[in-house]
Design an enzyme around this catalytic site. Structure first.
Site, PDB file in Angstrom:
ATOM      1  N   VAL A 134       0.844  -1.210   0.000  1.00 10.76           N
ATOM      2  CA  VAL A 134       0.000   0.000   0.000  1.00 10.76           C
ATOM      3  C   VAL A 134       0.872   1.250   0.000  1.00 10.76           C
ATOM      4  O   VAL A 134       1.648   1.483   0.919  1.00 10.76           O
ATOM      5  CB  VAL A 134      -0.928   0.038   1.242  1.00 10.76           C
ATOM      6  N   LYS A 207      -5.634  -1.442  -2.580  1.00 11.18           N
ATOM      7  CA  LYS A 207      -4.939  -0.801  -1.457  1.00 11.18           C
ATOM      8  C   LYS A 207      -5.952  -0.272  -0.439  1.00 11.18           C
ATOM      9  O   LYS A 207      -5.775  -0.419   0.779  1.00 11.18           O
ATOM     10  CB  LYS A 207      -4.051   0.333  -1.974  1.00 11.18           C
ATOM     11  N   GLY A 304       8.272   2.441  -7.104  1.00  8.36           N
ATOM     12  CA  GLY A 304       9.705   2.585  -7.420  1.00  8.36           C
ATOM     13  C   GLY A 304      10.560   1.668  -6.570  1.00  8.36           C
ATOM     14  O   GLY A 304      10.138   1.204  -5.513  1.00  8.36           O
TER      15      GLY A 304
HETATM   16  N1  HSE Z   1       1.103   1.235 -10.462  1.00 11.13           N
HETATM   17  C1  HSE Z   1       1.063   1.695  -9.118  1.00 11.13           C
HETATM   18  C2  HSE Z   1       1.033   3.210  -9.136  1.00 11.13           C
HETATM   19  C3  HSE Z   1       2.222   1.246  -8.278  1.00 11.13           C
HETATM   20  O1  HSE Z   1       1.094   3.823 -10.200  1.00 11.13           O
HETATM   21  O2  HSE Z   1       0.916   3.783  -8.078  1.00 11.13           O
HETATM   22  C4  HSE Z   1       2.034  -0.162  -7.798  1.00 11.13           C
HETATM   23  O3  HSE Z   1       0.906  -0.286  -7.005  1.00 11.13           O
END
Ligand code: HSE
Length: 428
Positions: A134, A207, A304
């Site tokens: 999350v 999330k 990241g």
């Molecule tokens: N793809 C997601 C984002 C990151 O752009 O926040 C992984 O949950």
């Protein structure tokens, strides 16, 4: 001297390699903080031969993540493969069944199968932890589970998909359409392999469901999240909302209402001046509201290598220190099922419509709203060249059901071109 904590990692993508790097580069710091050596013993990924830029030959290799999870020289199984079920779930179950603790970044698996996995972990006296699932580097799971454990949580709000926030910010800054920015973001590799996970709100919905479970002591219920992506957000709405003092965000909101648990991940208007309204680009923000603290705002990188690996490490460190927390903040069998309450809390709404520019047109719309018990707060008509006038209305607080009644009746007035846009305004 304490025994080392032996770690097995399944999944060597961006996050997995980030975890390997931290374990290699910060071994002294990690040992000082936990009192134990954190020792990476075994790894697994789809391709053994791929150059990942980190020496991996010193670690035992398994092609099969389930075999890795079952190894006798692994104490903590770190699942970084992703996927709601399949190998990730099979390996997580194998790890728990053979006495391993589990750390995962897999929001989809936990949002859909988390209740069963949490119960399985507790039956085996093991833990499943998921800080990295999350909001990437933001320690929001810990904030809810530990820091705010003495509060009744009243509301959780979050911008928890950086890609969507990037797209909305770029649309506003560059005056581009959704499709133009989507194509650009996709070409730059900013979106998940299945972009619908991002732009459809699914990733962020997972999330939110995880946070709602901790916040309200309820069984995680992703199916109960009211989900709407950003695909229908237009540059017109971004501009018009801006004129009224708002920004459009893909906003998650979870709160317990008298009618059940409301969980929404939908495009909403937030005041431009609010912390959420100021959030630009790929950054995430989670706002936690509790009866004792009122409001706590957490802001940081939601994805990241470094940020997500940092979150994985925080769970591994807990396990190394002997801090044993339940998956959702309380024993799985005490989590209660929650009735989903769809948009139960009244809110102001932003309405945009195109009306015939002739006497009485606006009066008809105002009458429909009045008959549904909806009061108008502000209204603006924009100049236009064709026969239809763009009209914006901001309502006072109303229920979604009253609004739906009014929207249905508007179609029968004969003064409207096309469908009206209706977006909720969330006050922060
Ligand atoms: N793809 C997601 C984002 C990151 O752009 O926040 C992984 O949950």
């Amino acid at each position: 001297m304490s025994t080392p904590l032996r770690i097995g990692i399944a999944g060597l993508g961006t996050v997995g390699i980030g975890v390997v790097k931290i374990l290699r580069q910060k071994s002294a710091l990690l040992e000082a903080r936990t009192g134990r050596k954190l020792e990476l013993t075994a790894i697994s990924a789809r391709s053994k031969s791929k150059d990942r830029g980190v020496p991996l030959s010193g670690y035992a290799w398994e092609d099969d993540p389930v075999a890795l999870a079952r190894r006798g020289d692994v104490d903590v199984f770190v699942e970084l493969m992703g996927g709601e079920d399949g190998p990730a779930k099979a390996a997580t179950e194998a790890a728990l069944d053979t006495g391993k603790d589990v750390v995962t970044a897999n929001k989809a698996m936990l949002a859909v199968n988390g209740q069963a996995l949490a119960a399985r972990a507790e039956a085996a006296a093991r833990v499943v932890r998921f800080e990295a699932a999350v909001a990437g580097g933001i320690p929001v799971v810990k904030a809810l589970t530990e820091g705010l454990a003495g509060n009744d949580i009243t509301r959780v709000l979050g911008v928890m998909n950086g890609s969507c926030n990037y797209i909305l910010t770029r649309m506003e800054d560059a005056g581009l359409t959704y499709q133009e920015v989507f194509d650009e973001a996709n070409a730059l590799g900013y979106l998940e392999a299945d972009p619908e996970l991002d732009v459809g709100g699914i990733d962020a919905g997972h999330k939110l469901a995880l946070l709602a479970s901790i916040a309200f002591g309820t069984q995680v219920n992703f199916a109960g999240v009211e989900l709407e992506g950003i695909g229908a957000v237009s540059i017109d709405d971004i501009r018009r909302a801006g004129d009224m003092g708002y920004r459009i965000k893909l906003l998650g909101v979870a709160q317990m209402t008298g009618r059940g648990l409301e969980q929404r991940m939908t495009p909403c208007l937030v005041p431009k001046s609010s912390p959420m309204g100021q959030l630009t680009g790929g950054t995430n923000m989670v706002v936690l509201e509790g009866d004792q603290v009122e409001q706590v705002v957490l802001r940081g990188p939601g994805a990241g290598e470094g940020p997500t690996a940092s979150a994985v490490l925080s769970d591994i460190i807990d396990i190394a220190r002997g801090t044993r927390l339940t998956t959702y903040g309380q024993p799985a069998h005490t989590l209660v099922p929650a009735t989903p309450a769809r948009s139960a809390t009244p809110a102001p709404y932003y309405l945009r419509m195109a009306l015939e520019d002739k006497p009485g047109a606006l009066a008809k719309i105002a009458t429909v709203l009045g008959e549904a018990g909806i009061s108008i707060d502000r209204m603006r008509q924009y100049t236009h060249e064709g026969p239809h006038a763009p009209v914006l209305i901001v309502t006072h607080k109303t229920t979604r059901s009253a609004l739906d009644e009014a929207l249905a009746a508007m179609g029968g007035t004969g003064v409207m071109a096309g469908e009206p846009v209706a977006l909720r305004i969330e006050n922060l």
